[in-house]
Design a protein around this motif. Structure first.
Motif: not given
Ligand SMILES: [Zn+2]
Ligand SMILES: [Zn+2]
Length: 375
Positions: A65-67, A138-141, A190-191, A196-199
């Motif tokens: 699980l990712l937190l 964030l830019h690693r999205v 937010t999007v 990024l978190i999902v990826g």
């Protein structure tokens, strides 16, 4: 020896002085922590492997699980509660029912953030040494969401040209700069954070993401989402279950309010160096400069103190919204929201982008945050 006089004993253990109150009960520090922790552990109970009758027990794969840790109060307290629970499991049975990976996403340099992340991330590693802690900006999205380049270009329209020779940091800054209002910027951020978190979670082989949202922030999200025309994607944004990206979302703090988590933090010295304190709500800021998200959070925070039950009901009501039957015909390329109507919520309009050239479609909420097209 005479017994020590106590002003008001803890209603749980009757041994220590009560120092914290919630839900008409008074607790000492450790009992208060246990009281809230049980509410979280109960939400995580479905990860506990259940022995089946007549089936030879095999060692089941441990859910990963990712937190995502924002280093705010909510996600930090959530981590402390889960860590305490896992330690208890380990002491009892020698194993834990799931494993946690910690991800810290640093806002891009464009976002107002004056805090040094180094100190706080070091504190996380020190307080929780047994976990893997990853820190990414964030830019690693662009790396974790490969189609982000196309989506960005189609979303921003002809006034924006992506220069692939620039660094990802510069490309993200250029993209954000074409979005004008505070609400649209905060909406877009937010999007991007979520994507990024999902990826990252998918690449790390995680089956679910554990969000730190409390009933307070879920209520604010629900109200702001409806106001921004994001009704259609509300359900998965505030409910436990599958997200549009094939990874589950869990909200283990959904039965707890933000002030309750702050009280937990006040008696939890282990995370005092981890948490970046919330910026105080200043009355001097002009409301016209606030995004809808900030405005709703303020509203819910102040009203929640007066009417705690009502705010919990707001997110519970969104939880009950049903999406239209069958699989959705289209999902928004940017936020994953449905481009379809939602029963009982007229804000989830069916709007697809007429500007989308390469087959990207955007929902009504994203279209509203889109830069003005100058023709
Ligand atoms: Zn006690
Ligand atoms: Zn969208």
């Amino acid at each position: 020896m005479p017994a020590i006089e106590m002003d008001a004993p803890c209603m749980e253990c009757n041994e220590a002085n009560a120092i914290l109150n919630t839900r008409n009960r008074s607790f000492c520090g450790p009992c208060y922590q246990r009281f809230l922790a049980y509410k979280v552990w109960r939400r995580m109970d479905h990860y506990r492997p259940r022995p089946q009758k007549n089936v030879k027990p095999t060692k089941p794969a441990q859910p990963q699980l990712l937190l995502p840790l924002s280093l705010g109060v909510s996600s930090s307290v959530l981590l402390h509660i889960l860590d305490t629970g896992l330690k208890r499991q380990l002491a009892k049975s020698g194993r834990t029912s799931y494993a946690i990976h910690i991800l810290v996403v640093e806002p891009s340099t464009e976002l107002p953030m004056s805090v040094s992340y180094d100190t706080h991330v070091d504190a996380v590693r020190e307080a929780f040494p047994t976990y893997s802690v990853t820190r990414i900006p964030l830019h690693r999205v662009f790396e974790y969401v490969p189609d982000m380049t196309d989506i960005m270009a189609e979303y921003a329209g002809p006034q924006f040209t992506d220069d692939a020779s620039q660094s990802n940091e510069e490309r993200l800054a250029a993209f954000r700069s074409v979005v004008s209002t505070a609400t649209s910027k905060s909406d877009l951020d937010t999007v991007l954070f979520t994507r990024l978190i999902v990826g990252y979670a998918k690449q790390a082989g995680c089956e679910s993401i554990l969000w730190g949202d409390t009933d307070t922030s879920l209520a604010a999200k629900t109200l702001a989402g409806a106001a921004k025309g994001r009704g259609a994607s509300l359900t998965w944004q505030v409910s436990d279950g599958m997200s549009p990206w094939g990874i589950k979302f869990d909200f283990p703090c959904r039965d707890i309010s933000k002030p309750e988590l702050s009280q937990y933090e006040s008696v939890c010295p282990e995370i005092s160096a981890v948490v970046i304190p919330d910026a105080p709500l200043s009355d001097n800021i002009l409301t016209k400069n606030l995004s809808i998200d900030e405005l709703m959070l303020r509203y819910v925070t102040t009203q929640g103190e007066k009417y705690p039950g009502v705010m919990a009901n707001v997110s519970r009501t969104a939880h009950k919204l049903e999406t239209t039957s069958g699989s959705p015909s289209a999902l928004c390329s940017l936020c994953g929201g449905m481009i379809e109507n939602v029963k009982g919520n007229e804000t989830g309009l069916t709007v697809a982008s007429q500007f989308a050239g390469k087959g990207s479609q955007f929902c009504y909420g994203c279209m509203r945050s889109r830069p003005e097209i100058i023709s």
